[in-house]
Design a protein around this motif. Structure first.
Motif, PDB file in Angstrom:
ATOM      1  N   SER A 190      22.713 -13.769   6.512  1.00 29.52           N
ATOM      2  CA  SER A 190      21.283 -13.634   6.808  1.00 29.52           C
ATOM      3  C   SER A 190      20.814 -12.203   6.584  1.00 29.52           C
ATOM      4  O   SER A 190      19.672 -11.964   6.161  1.00 29.52           O
ATOM      5  CB  SER A 190      20.993 -14.060   8.249  1.00 29.52           C
ATOM      6  OG  SER A 190      21.318 -15.419   8.455  1.00 29.52           O
ATOM      7  N   MET A 409      17.103 -19.780  11.713  1.00 29.64           N
ATOM      8  CA  MET A 409      16.093 -18.837  11.227  1.00 29.64           C
ATOM      9  C   MET A 409      16.673 -17.436  11.192  1.00 29.64           C
ATOM     10  O   MET A 409      15.995 -16.443  11.459  1.00 29.64           O
ATOM     11  CB  MET A 409      14.830 -18.887  12.089  1.00 29.64           C
ATOM     12  CG  MET A 409      15.008 -18.457  13.507  1.00 29.64           C
ATOM     13  SD  MET A 409      15.933 -19.627  14.481  1.00 29.64           S
ATOM     14  CE  MET A 409      15.426 -19.145  16.114  1.00 29.64           C
ATOM     15  N   GLU A 412      14.766 -14.907   9.047  1.00 27.89           N
ATOM     16  CA  GLU A 412      13.520 -14.501   9.707  1.00 27.89           C
ATOM     17  C   GLU A 412      13.803 -13.530  10.848  1.00 27.89           C
ATOM     18  O   GLU A 412      13.034 -12.578  11.082  1.00 27.89           O
ATOM     19  CB  GLU A 412      12.785 -15.744  10.217  1.00 27.89           C
ATOM     20  CG  GLU A 412      12.276 -16.631   9.091  1.00 27.89           C
ATOM     21  CD  GLU A 412      11.939 -18.037   9.556  1.00 27.89           C
ATOM     22  OE1 GLU A 412      12.259 -18.370  10.711  1.00 27.89           O
ATOM     23  OE2 GLU A 412      11.368 -18.796   8.761  1.00 27.89           O
ATOM     24  N   ASN A 413      14.895 -13.734  11.571  1.00 27.22           N
ATOM     25  CA  ASN A 413      15.268 -12.802  12.630  1.00 27.22           C
ATOM     26  C   ASN A 413      15.507 -11.406  12.067  1.00 27.22           C
ATOM     27  O   ASN A 413      15.060 -10.397  12.631  1.00 27.22           O
ATOM     28  CB  ASN A 413      16.541 -13.282  13.338  1.00 27.22           C
ATOM     29  CG  ASN A 413      16.308 -14.470  14.247  1.00 27.22           C
ATOM     30  OD1 ASN A 413      15.202 -14.724  14.691  1.00 27.22           O
ATOM     31  ND2 ASN A 413      17.370 -15.219  14.519  1.00 27.22           N
ATOM     32  N   PRO A 663       6.797 -13.999   9.674  1.00 22.18           N
ATOM     33  CA  PRO A 663       7.530 -15.266   9.800  1.00 22.18           C
ATOM     34  C   PRO A 663       6.564 -16.442   9.846  1.00 22.18           C
ATOM     35  O   PRO A 663       5.505 -16.357  10.472  1.00 22.18           O
ATOM     36  CB  PRO A 663       8.284 -15.120  11.124  1.00 22.18           C
ATOM     37  CG  PRO A 663       7.503 -14.110  11.892  1.00 22.18           C
ATOM     38  CD  PRO A 663       6.927 -13.165  10.884  1.00 22.18           C
ATOM     39  N   ARG A 665       6.893 -19.121  11.411  1.00 22.80           N
ATOM     40  CA  ARG A 665       6.952 -19.843  12.686  1.00 22.80           C
ATOM     41  C   ARG A 665       7.648 -18.952  13.700  1.00 22.80           C
ATOM     42  O   ARG A 665       8.310 -17.963  13.348  1.00 22.80           O
ATOM     43  CB  ARG A 665       7.743 -21.142  12.527  1.00 22.80           C
ATOM     44  CG  ARG A 665       9.142 -20.880  11.968  1.00 22.80           C
ATOM     45  CD  ARG A 665       9.896 -22.146  11.653  1.00 22.80           C
ATOM     46  NE  ARG A 665      11.201 -21.822  11.083  1.00 22.80           N
ATOM     47  CZ  ARG A 665      12.119 -22.717  10.753  1.00 22.80           C
ATOM     48  NH1 ARG A 665      11.859 -24.001  10.929  1.00 22.80           N
ATOM     49  NH2 ARG A 665      13.271 -22.357  10.252  1.00 22.80           N
ATOM     50  N   PRO A 668      12.555 -22.657  15.674  1.00 25.70           N
ATOM     51  CA  PRO A 668      12.844 -23.895  14.956  1.00 25.70           C
ATOM     52  C   PRO A 668      12.348 -25.121  15.715  1.00 25.70           C
ATOM     53  O   PRO A 668      12.346 -25.141  16.950  1.00 25.70           O
ATOM     54  CB  PRO A 668      14.369 -23.904  14.867  1.00 25.70           C
ATOM     55  CG  PRO A 668      14.805 -23.119  16.058  1.00 25.70           C
ATOM     56  CD  PRO A 668      13.767 -22.049  16.241  1.00 25.70           C
ATOM     57  N   ASP A 776      20.760 -21.798   8.211  1.00 24.36           N
ATOM     58  CA  ASP A 776      19.566 -21.145   7.697  1.00 24.36           C
ATOM     59  C   ASP A 776      19.325 -21.624   6.265  1.00 24.36           C
ATOM     60  O   ASP A 776      20.252 -21.616   5.448  1.00 24.36           O
ATOM     61  CB  ASP A 776      19.768 -19.626   7.712  1.00 24.36           C
ATOM     62  CG  ASP A 776      18.556 -18.871   7.197  1.00 24.36           C
ATOM     63  OD1 ASP A 776      17.769 -18.392   8.010  1.00 24.36           O
ATOM     64  OD2 ASP A 776      18.390 -18.776   5.960  1.00 24.36           O
ATOM     65  N   SER A 783      24.364 -22.283  11.904  1.00 27.59           N
ATOM     66  CA  SER A 783      23.597 -21.903  13.089  1.00 27.59           C
ATOM     67  C   SER A 783      24.457 -22.025  14.338  1.00 27.59           C
ATOM     68  O   SER A 783      24.161 -22.785  15.265  1.00 27.59           O
ATOM     69  CB  SER A 783      22.347 -22.781  13.215  1.00 27.59           C
ATOM     70  OG  SER A 783      21.544 -22.353  14.287  1.00 27.59           O
TER      71      SER A 783
END
Length: 800
Positions: A190, A409, A412-413, A663, A665, A668, A776, A783
């Motif tokens: 990630s 995510m 995104e993190n 992001p 959202r 999730p 992800d 995850s």
């Protein structure tokens, strides 16, 4: 076989601080248990020293000026575990079928000791039998020649040196394969996807000196006490000079709360404890984007207020606000104004160096505090308090770990970490950078020298020119892609350079069954594990020298090189006597397989094995900017830094800017997760008696667990509301993807300080719960830190 614990597990004792006498006792115990009290103690004195060896545990850097004892509890365990006096010899394999060994636990397999002779599985007896190195290489090469390279996987764990990794990826590519999955796919991929999009770097920008130059540290989703204890020295030094450490983490961990330095006699004698975190925020797993967005919202709105003619004229702010969050935000802005601050954000930096700020700022303003609180599990006051600390600091170092990256995510993190840093220009200046704390000791370095499935990240033209072959250009397999290929029966051979693949990946039950159908499996290893006792139709077990051992080749004793979490290259010189004269080094094994397999390419395999300096010269020719004067610099104290342009505020992105990425959202949405009682979000974790899939024992001093790993940590109120009591035995079942039942049985409920709606349990014991598709979407990182599961009362007797 090592006996499993027979006494009843003990739960809930006081763990004490990280370090201290608990750490000292733990080191002493394992050194004695592994039968290396004298040699182990002498060897530890050379661990992480300039002329010594690099620890095989975590990836923290070797400092130029080391402590007298530059090792931690986990590093000592890893060293004792590798130089153990126990041996897995021919008599052991003659006494045990692999069918029998399948019933052994992970700890018990590795506890048998070091592998010392190459072995081949014999179908008639279901046992490993000795084989010569020459015969092993010849048959492996003969089998590989029959397969389409697109159906062959070259897996790498995180320990192999830069030299071995370079040879290994070259072997794979000359063979015709870009299938180079590695353990990075399962941990920090990630980061490798998110950071390039944000700042144009594949790694963090921090250097060791940032810990001496920062005035605040944001420490997010990484358990330093278990995963990288040597970093505690840097955190303690920072605290001692007044640095505030703001922690965001699911669990309250002793290493992030208090530390007694076991190398400081005064602290040990007086039982002095250093408080580590000045602010500690327990957020829900999956709530990281929301929490960081809340901090960003507070910063942006306080900046808005300062730029208004008066606080009362700012949209959303009332002179006597009714919303407590608005009141806290007004107080935040007022405190900045009272300190004669003209702004909260670094507008000059944002204007000169970034793109996408207005979109991100608008999104932050539009989120309601109610929504941010609901998703993050934090109050608005906590997020604003963190923002105030951040705004009051001039140089903030942001550290994060796999608690962020191993989520659906994860990318995104990571991008939110970059967003937070960019708001106040906390990147590319002394003390202000991003530190992605890695796990395995060279998992980052392997990528640097070509272990990647992405052909665009490798100088293929240069490799083709140097070694006279046509490099494949198609995109290879990630770890998840490799698992899919194995499950479909497409994989014809699996070559593993270290690791315990079957225990590290998701979908455990299905993967183990499919693994048996692979025509060829080859495992290069130092110790026995589950990926060896479950095997392909033709299976080889090739034992190698460990990094700690003297590696004597034709030109004399050899050194190897490693890249740390902070992108420093270090040398490592083995000091221990090899476990057996039958062992070959990793470079020698890779070269042996390559020579038996390849019919093209002009690689001087024998010269490289004779003198690893020649491999380093080849690495420098391939990557001249990164490895300038490699052989001259790699053994110098402190090593040398890898060039990271973002560290100099040079952004290697398409628009030549650092990018705020909004992001899409906050969290999730598990559309197929059931609603109602007994469903919690699971995060996996490791005990302090473990490193990745290697389990040293059955105690977790930090969490008050002794004698078992079959536990699940749950908030006491959740335990009661679900109709259970602490100590009850439950089964855990995956609460998404209902077409396939995934269940682990016999876990003891432990009441723990964890947010409501969340739970935690050890891996790899809970890996069978994770669907392969639960990752992800960009990085394909499993995850492991976020999965809805259901708890039901168990009919299974717990395994201690």
């Amino acid at each position: 076989m090592t006996a499993r614990p027979k006494s009843k597990p003990k739960i809930g004792f006081d763990s004490g601080p990280a370090g201290g006498w608990g750490s000292a006792r733990s080191v002493t115990e394992i050194v004695l248990r592994e039968q290396v009290p004298v040699s182990g103690s002498a060897l530890l004195a050379k661990q992480n020293k300039p002329a010594g060896y690099m620890c095989v545990s975590c990836a923290w850097a070797k400092p130029a000026k080391p402590h007298p004892l530059e090792f931690c509890e986990n590093g000592a365990k890893a060293t004792a575990w590798e130089i153990t006096g126990r041996r897995v010899d021919e008599a052991f394999f003659a006494s045990h079928t692999l069918g029998e060994l399948e019933g052994w636990r992970d700890h018990d397999l590795e506890e048998q000791g070091r592998l010392i002779h190459p072995m081949r599985w014999d179908e008639a007896s279901d046992k490993y039998i000795p084989v010569s190195w020459e015969s092993a290489f010849t048959e492996i090469g003969r089998e590989l020649k029959h397969f389409d390279p697109k159906n062959v996987e070259f897996y790498t764990s995180g320990r192999a040196s830069l030299e071995t990794s370079y040879m290994y990826q070259l072997f794979a590519r000359i063979y015709g394969s870009n299938n180079l999955p590695d353990s990075s796919n399962m941990c920090h991929e990630s980061s490798s996807v998110g950071l390039p999009q944000s700042i144009g770097a594949t790694v963090g920008t921090a250097v060791l000196s940032d810990f001496q130059n920062c005035d605040c540290i944001f420490y997010i989703a990484q358990n330093v006490g278990t995963s990288s204890p040597r970093l505690l020295h840097d955190l303690q030094d920072a605290v001692d000079r007044g640095v505030k450490i703001v922690t965001f983490n699911l669990l309250r961990e002793p290493g992030l709360e208090r530390f007694t330095n076991p190398q400081a006699p005064t602290e040990m004698l007086t039982l002095k404890e250093t408080p580590i975190s000045s602010e500690y925020y327990q957020l829900r797993n999956g709530g990281d984007v929301a929490a960081l967005m809340g901090v960003s919202k507070a910063l942006i709105e306080a900046d808005d207020a300062l730029h208004a003619s008066s606080l009362s004229k700012v949209t959303g702010f009332d002179a006597a606000p009714k919303d407590p969050a608005n009141a806290a935000a007004v107080a935040f802005a007022a405190s900045m104004a009272a300190a004669d601050k003209k702004h909260v954000l670094d507008h000059d930096f944002i204007a000169e160096h970034t793109a996408g700020f207005e979109e991100f700022a608008a999104a932050a303003r539009n989120y309601s505090w109610d929504e941010l609180e609901r998703v993050s599990g934090l109050t608005s006051g906590q997020m604003i308090e963190a923002a105030r600390t951040y705004a009051a600091s001039d140089a903030v170092l942001i550290c994060y770990g796999m608690g962020l990256t191993q989520q659906i995510m994860g990318v995104e993190n990571v991008e939110m970490i970059a967003n937070l840093a960019l708001l106040r220009g906390n990147i590319g200046k002394p003390g202000a950078n991003i530190c992605a704390v890695r796990g395995h000791s060279n998992v980052q370095g392997q990528r640097t020298v070509g272990i990647t499935e992405k052909p665009e990240l490798v100088p293929l033209d240069k490799l083709s020119e140097l070694y006279h072959f046509e490099a494949p250009r198609w995109e290879g397999h990630t770890t998840v892609d490799t698992c899919k290929a194995i499950l479909k029966g497409e994989t014809k051979a699996f070559i593993s350079l270290g690791g315990n693949f079957l225990r590290a990946v998701p979908e455990t039950a299905a993967m183990e069954e499919a693994w048996r159908e692979i025509p060829l499996t080859v495992q290069i290893a130092t110790k026995l594990n589950r990926s060896h006792v479950i095997h392909g139709k033709i299976a080889y077990l090739l034992p190698c020298l460990g990094r700690l051992e003297v590696d004597h080749q034709a030109s004399g004793p050899q050194e190897v090189s490693i890249e740390s979490s902070v992108a420093q290259f270090h040398g490592s010189r083995g000091r221990a006597k090899p476990a057996s004269p039958h062992l070959l080094s990793e470079p020698a094994i890779v070269a042996g397989m390559a020579k038996a397999t390849l019919t093209t390419g002009t690689v001087p395999w024998d010269s490289w094995v004779a003198n690893y300096a020649e491999i380093r010269n080849a690495i420098e020719r391939t990557y001249p900017e990164t490895f300038r004067d490699f052989n001259k610099r790699f053994m110098q104290p402190g090593g040398f830094h890898r060039p990271v342009p973002a560290r100099e505020r040079k952004w290697v992105t398409p628009n030549k800017k650092a990018n705020f990425i909004t992001p899409p959202r906050l969290f999730p949405i598990f559309e197929d997760a059931p609603t109602g009682s007994n469903v919690l979000n699971l995060s996996t974790l490791r005990s302090n008696d473990q490193f990745n899939t290697t389990v040293y024992g059955y105690n977790d001093r930090f969490r008050g667990v002794n004698g078992t790993r079959q536990v699940v940590f749950v908030n006491k109120h959740d335990i009661i509301s679900m109709g259970f009591a602490p100590g009850d035995i439950v089964d855990l079942t995956t609460a998404i993807d209902p077409q396939t039942e995934r269940k682990v049985r016999g876990f003891r409920l432990v009441a723990y300080d964890i947010p409501k709606g969340c739970c935690a349990a050890y891996y790899p014991e809970t890996n069978p719960l994770f669907p392969l598709a639960h990752h992800d979407p960009q990085a394909k990182t499993p995850s492991y830190k976020l999965l809805p599961i259901r708890l039901t009362r168990s009919q299974t007797e717990p395994i201690h």
